[in-house]
Design a protein around this motif. Structure first.
Motif, mmCIF file in Angstrom:
data_model
loop_
_atom_site.group_PDB
_atom_site.id
_atom_site.type_symbol
_atom_site.label_atom_id
_atom_site.label_comp_id
_atom_site.label_asym_id
_atom_site.label_seq_id
_atom_site.Cartn_x
_atom_site.Cartn_y
_atom_site.Cartn_z
ATOM 1 N N MET A 1 9.519 -3.667 52.520
ATOM 2 C CA MET A 1 9.110 -3.655 51.116
ATOM 3 C C MET A 1 10.373 -3.695 50.255
ATOM 4 O O MET A 1 11.043 -2.689 50.047
ATOM 5 C CB MET A 1 8.258 -2.420 50.810
ATOM 6 C CG MET A 1 7.659 -2.419 49.418
ATOM 7 S SD MET A 1 6.344 -1.206 49.178
ATOM 8 C CE MET A 1 7.179 0.321 49.576
ATOM 9 N N LYS A 2 10.716 -4.885 49.739
ATOM 10 C CA LYS A 2 11.955 -5.073 49.003
ATOM 11 C C LYS A 2 11.854 -4.616 47.549
ATOM 12 O O LYS A 2 12.847 -4.221 46.949
ATOM 13 C CB LYS A 2 12.358 -6.545 49.047
ATOM 14 C CG LYS A 2 12.679 -7.072 50.443
ATOM 15 C CD LYS A 2 13.065 -8.533 50.378
ATOM 16 C CE LYS A 2 13.359 -9.083 51.773
ATOM 17 N NZ LYS A 2 13.691 -10.530 51.726
ATOM 18 N N THR A 3 10.668 -4.706 46.977
ATOM 19 C CA THR A 3 10.523 -4.401 45.554
ATOM 20 C C THR A 3 9.365 -3.432 45.330
ATOM 21 O O THR A 3 8.300 -3.816 44.853
ATOM 22 C CB THR A 3 10.299 -5.696 44.748
ATOM 23 O OG1 THR A 3 11.199 -6.704 45.186
ATOM 24 C CG2 THR A 3 10.512 -5.454 43.259
ATOM 25 N N PRO A 4 9.561 -2.149 45.688
ATOM 26 C CA PRO A 4 8.497 -1.164 45.461
ATOM 27 C C PRO A 4 8.518 -0.642 44.039
ATOM 28 O O PRO A 4 9.559 -0.236 43.521
ATOM 29 C CB PRO A 4 8.832 -0.052 46.458
ATOM 30 C CG PRO A 4 10.320 -0.128 46.600
ATOM 31 C CD PRO A 4 10.718 -1.571 46.381
ATOM 32 N N VAL A 5 7.367 -0.682 43.394
ATOM 33 C CA VAL A 5 7.239 -0.167 42.025
ATOM 34 C C VAL A 5 6.092 0.841 42.000
ATOM 35 O O VAL A 5 4.987 0.544 42.469
ATOM 36 C CB VAL A 5 6.964 -1.295 41.016
ATOM 37 C CG1 VAL A 5 6.676 -0.725 39.628
ATOM 38 C CG2 VAL A 5 8.155 -2.262 40.952
ATOM 39 N N LEU A 6 6.368 2.015 41.483
ATOM 40 C CA LEU A 6 5.326 3.022 41.276
ATOM 41 C C LEU A 6 4.711 2.792 39.905
ATOM 42 O O LEU A 6 5.425 2.756 38.901
ATOM 43 C CB LEU A 6 5.917 4.421 41.357
ATOM 44 C CG LEU A 6 4.951 5.588 41.099
ATOM 45 C CD1 LEU A 6 3.878 5.658 42.180
ATOM 46 C CD2 LEU A 6 5.717 6.904 41.003
ATOM 47 N N VAL A 7 3.403 2.611 39.866
ATOM 48 C CA VAL A 7 2.699 2.389 38.602
ATOM 49 C C VAL A 7 1.888 3.630 38.264
ATOM 50 O O VAL A 7 1.117 4.126 39.105
ATOM 51 C CB VAL A 7 1.776 1.157 38.686
ATOM 52 C CG1 VAL A 7 0.980 0.986 37.394
ATOM 53 C CG2 VAL A 7 2.602 -0.098 38.967
ATOM 54 N N ILE A 8 2.067 4.119 37.048
ATOM 55 C CA ILE A 8 1.392 5.339 36.606
ATOM 56 C C ILE A 8 0.578 5.045 35.355
ATOM 57 O O ILE A 8 1.067 4.416 34.415
ATOM 58 C CB ILE A 8 2.402 6.467 36.325
ATOM 59 C CG1 ILE A 8 3.096 6.895 37.625
ATOM 60 C CG2 ILE A 8 1.726 7.660 35.665
ATOM 61 C CD1 ILE A 8 4.163 7.949 37.423
ATOM 62 N N ASN A 9 -0.661 5.505 35.365
ATOM 63 C CA ASN A 9 -1.546 5.384 34.204
ATOM 64 C C ASN A 9 -2.029 6.791 33.874
ATOM 65 O O ASN A 9 -2.908 7.330 34.545
ATOM 66 C CB ASN A 9 -2.721 4.462 34.528
ATOM 67 C CG ASN A 9 -3.657 4.254 33.349
ATOM 68 O OD1 ASN A 9 -3.511 4.877 32.304
ATOM 69 N ND2 ASN A 9 -4.641 3.397 33.517
ATOM 70 N N SER A 10 -1.426 7.389 32.858
ATOM 71 C CA SER A 10 -1.721 8.781 32.514
ATOM 72 C C SER A 10 -2.789 8.865 31.435
ATOM 73 O O SER A 10 -2.649 8.248 30.370
ATOM 74 C CB SER A 10 -0.456 9.486 32.010
ATOM 75 O OG SER A 10 0.512 9.559 33.023
ATOM 76 N N LEU B 1 1.529 2.780 44.436
ATOM 77 C CA LEU B 1 2.814 2.275 44.889
ATOM 78 C C LEU B 1 2.581 0.833 45.300
ATOM 79 O O LEU B 1 1.833 0.563 46.243
ATOM 80 C CB LEU B 1 3.346 3.089 46.062
ATOM 81 C CG LEU B 1 4.697 2.624 46.618
ATOM 82 C CD1 LEU B 1 5.795 2.744 45.559
ATOM 83 C CD2 LEU B 1 5.070 3.419 47.869
ATOM 84 N N VAL B 2 3.191 -0.094 44.578
ATOM 85 C CA VAL B 2 2.903 -1.514 44.740
ATOM 86 C C VAL B 2 4.085 -2.224 45.394
ATOM 87 O O VAL B 2 5.243 -2.042 44.982
ATOM 88 C CB VAL B 2 2.600 -2.171 43.376
ATOM 89 C CG1 VAL B 2 2.360 -3.672 43.530
ATOM 90 C CG2 VAL B 2 1.389 -1.504 42.726
ATOM 91 N N ASP B 3 3.801 -3.009 46.405
ATOM 92 C CA ASP B 3 4.775 -3.924 46.986
ATOM 93 C C ASP B 3 4.683 -5.222 46.195
ATOM 94 O O ASP B 3 3.764 -6.016 46.398
ATOM 95 C CB ASP B 3 4.459 -4.160 48.464
ATOM 96 C CG ASP B 3 5.485 -5.050 49.159
ATOM 97 O OD1 ASP B 3 6.203 -5.803 48.456
ATOM 98 O OD2 ASP B 3 5.564 -5.018 50.401
ATOM 99 N N VAL B 4 5.617 -5.418 45.271
ATOM 100 C CA VAL B 4 5.543 -6.565 44.377
ATOM 101 C C VAL B 4 5.664 -7.872 45.147
ATOM 102 O O VAL B 4 5.005 -8.865 44.820
ATOM 103 C CB VAL B 4 6.632 -6.467 43.293
ATOM 104 C CG1 VAL B 4 6.665 -7.726 42.440
ATOM 105 C CG2 VAL B 4 6.381 -5.245 42.415
#
Length: 398
Positions: free
Chosen positions: A1-10, A19-22
C-alpha cells in the motif's frame, strides 16, 4: 500500500472513518463510532473481513480517535502515523472562501469554525475532528475536502436568491449546494461505466440518503443543485423538511409560539420523514406502510413527489438529459422507492425495467429498458475514496 490515506467524517456525536489504499481504490479498514459524549458509546471496526467492537464511555472526539487507534491494534493492523500519506476530512461548508481541497493549518481551521453559522450542525463537528486528528497524528498532512466545492461552478442565475443584494452580500446568502463530493464522484463513475467521456453527458444525479439532494450536471460541470445556503433546502430528507414556504416559517415565529432555536430544531431534526410518519429510516417506513399506516404512506408519497418535481425542473434546466442516476443509501438499496419516483415519467423518456431494478449489486448498473431515451442507472457513491484521492493528490503536488 504505497498511498494510504485515513479519511475521517466527524459528526456531532459520531465519527466515520476509512483507511483507503488510493492506488488500489479500496478500503483497507473502516469503522463507525456512535454516541460520542452520550453515555455508553458504540464503536464497530472492520478489517480483512473481520469485525471488532467497543462499548463504553467515549467522552469526546479525542477519546474517539484513541478508541479508533486501539481498534486498529485489536484487529492486528496498528495505525502508524509515519505510514500515512495524509488524513482527509470531509468538511460540509466551505462558504465562498474554500473551493479546492486545502492543507489545514491554524488559519484554515479557524475559518472552518467561523463558517459554522452557515452549517451549525456540521462544521463545528468537522473542525473538532480535524483538530483532534492534528493532535493524534502530528506531522501528518491534514487535508480538508469541502462538500460545497463541486457546486462553485453554478451560474449566477442558479446560485442567486432574489433578496436585497446588499443584505445577501453582507451575510453571504447564496446557494452553495452540498453532497458535492458524491455528486462529482458519481457523475464521473457514470461516464466510466458507460465508456463515455463525462464531458459528453448531461446528467441528473439523485443522492438519496438520510440527507438527500439532486444535481444537474452539464458536460461534467454542475449547473444546479437542490440544497442551498444550508443543507436544509430541497428534497424531503430523513429528519429535514426540504423546501418550505418562507412565509410558513414567519408564521411559526410570529404566531406559532416558536423561537429561532425551536424552529431550527423543528426543520432540521423533527421534520422530513420523521415529522410526517414518526420514523426516519426507510426500512421502518416500509414496515409501517405494510401495516396499513396512512401517515407513513403519505410520507413516502410526499418524498417521491418532491424528487419528481426536481427531475422535471432539471430536465428543463439541461434541455434534456442523457442519464438519471440514483445513489447513496436509499438510492442504491430501495428499488421500490426508485420505482415510485420514476412512475409516470415515461413521456419524458424515463422508465425502469422491473427485473433490472430488483437486482441487488454493488456495481454500477443500468436499470432502464433497452433503447430508453434517458438511461436510468444505480451507481454506488464512495465519498471516502474521492476524499482520499483528493488528499493524496494535494499532498503529492505540495
Amino acid at each position: 500500500m504505497k498511498t494510504p490515506v485515513l479519511v475521517i467524517n466527524s459528526g456531532s456525536s459520531s465519527m466515520k472513518y476509512q483507511l483507503v489504499d488510493v492506488d488500489e481504490g479500496t478500503a483497507v479498514a473502516s469503522g463507525l463510532i456512535e454516541r460520542i459524549g452520550q453515555g455508553t458509546a458504540h464503536a464497530r471496526h472492520q478489517f480483512a473481513g473481520n469485525e471488532c467492537e467497543f462499548d463504553g464511555e467515549i467522552a469526546d472526539h479525542a477519546a474517539a480517535l484513541r478508541v479508533m487507534q486501539q481498534l486498529f491494534v485489536d484487529s492486528g493492523r496498528p495505525l502508524r502515523a509515519a505510514a500515512l500519506t495524509a488524513v482527509g476530512h470531509r468538511v460540509v461548508h466551505g462558504g465562498s472562501l474554500f473551493g479546492d481541497p486545502v492543507l489545514v493549518d491554524d488559519y484554515v481551521l479557524e475559518q472552518i469554525r467561523d463558517l459554522s453559522s452557515l452549517a451549525p450542525l456540521h462544521n463545528p463537528a468537522n473542525a473538532t475532528g480535524i483538530e483532534q486528528a492534528m493532535a493524534a497524528f502530528p506531522g501528518v498532512p491534514q487535508v480538508a475536502v469541502f462538500d460545497t466545492a463541486f457546486f462553485r461552478t453554478l451560474p449566477a442565475a442558479a446560485y442567486t436568491y432574489a433578496i436585497d443584494r446588499e443584505v445577501a452580500a453582507q451575510q453571504q446568502v447564496r446557494r452553495y449546494g452540498f453532497h458535492g463530493t458524491s455528486h462529482q464522484y458519481v457523475s464521473r463513475q457514470v461516464a466510466v461505466a458507460l465508456g463515455r467521456e463525462v464531458e459528453d453527458l448531461d446528467q441528473i444525479v439523485l443522492h438519496l440518503g438520510n440527507g438527500a439532494s439532486a444535481s444537474a450536471i452539464r458536460k461534467g460541470v454542475a449547473v444546479e443543485t437542490s440544497m442551498g445556503l444550508t443543507p436544509l433546502e430541497g428534497l424531503v430528507m430523513g429528519t429535514r423538511s426540504g423546501d418550505v414556504d418562507p412565509g410558513a416559517l414567519l408564521h411559526l415565529l410570529g404566531t406559532g409560539g416558536l423561537d429561532v432555536d425551536a424552529l431550527d430544531t423543528l426543520l432540521n431534526r423533527k421534520s422530513g420523514l420523521l415529522g410526517l410518519s414518526g420514523v426516519s429510516d426507510f426500512r421502518d417506513l416500509a414496515g409501517l406502510i405494510d401495516a396499513g399506516d396512512a401517515d407513513a404512506a403519505l410520507a413516502l408519497d410526499v418524498y417521491c413527489h418532491r424528487v419528481r418535481k426536481y427531475i422535471g425542473a432539471y430536465l428543463a434546466v439541461l434541455g434534456g438529459a442523457d442519464v438519471l442516476t440514483f445513489t447513496a443509501g436509499v438510492g442504491e438499496n430501495a428499488p421500490a422507492v426508485r420505482a415510485q419516483i420514476v412512475s409516470g415519467l415515461q413521456r419524458l423518456g424515463i422508465s425502469i425495467d422491473p427485473a433490472r431494478n430488483a437486482v441487488r449489486s454493488s456495481e454500477p448498473r443500468i436499470i432502464s429498458p433497452d433503447g430508453s431515451p434517458v438511461l436510468v442507472m444505480v451507481v454506488p457513491t464512495n465519498e471516502e475514496l474521492a476524499i482520499a484521492r483528493a488528499a493524496a493528490a494535494l499532498v503529492a503536488a505540495a
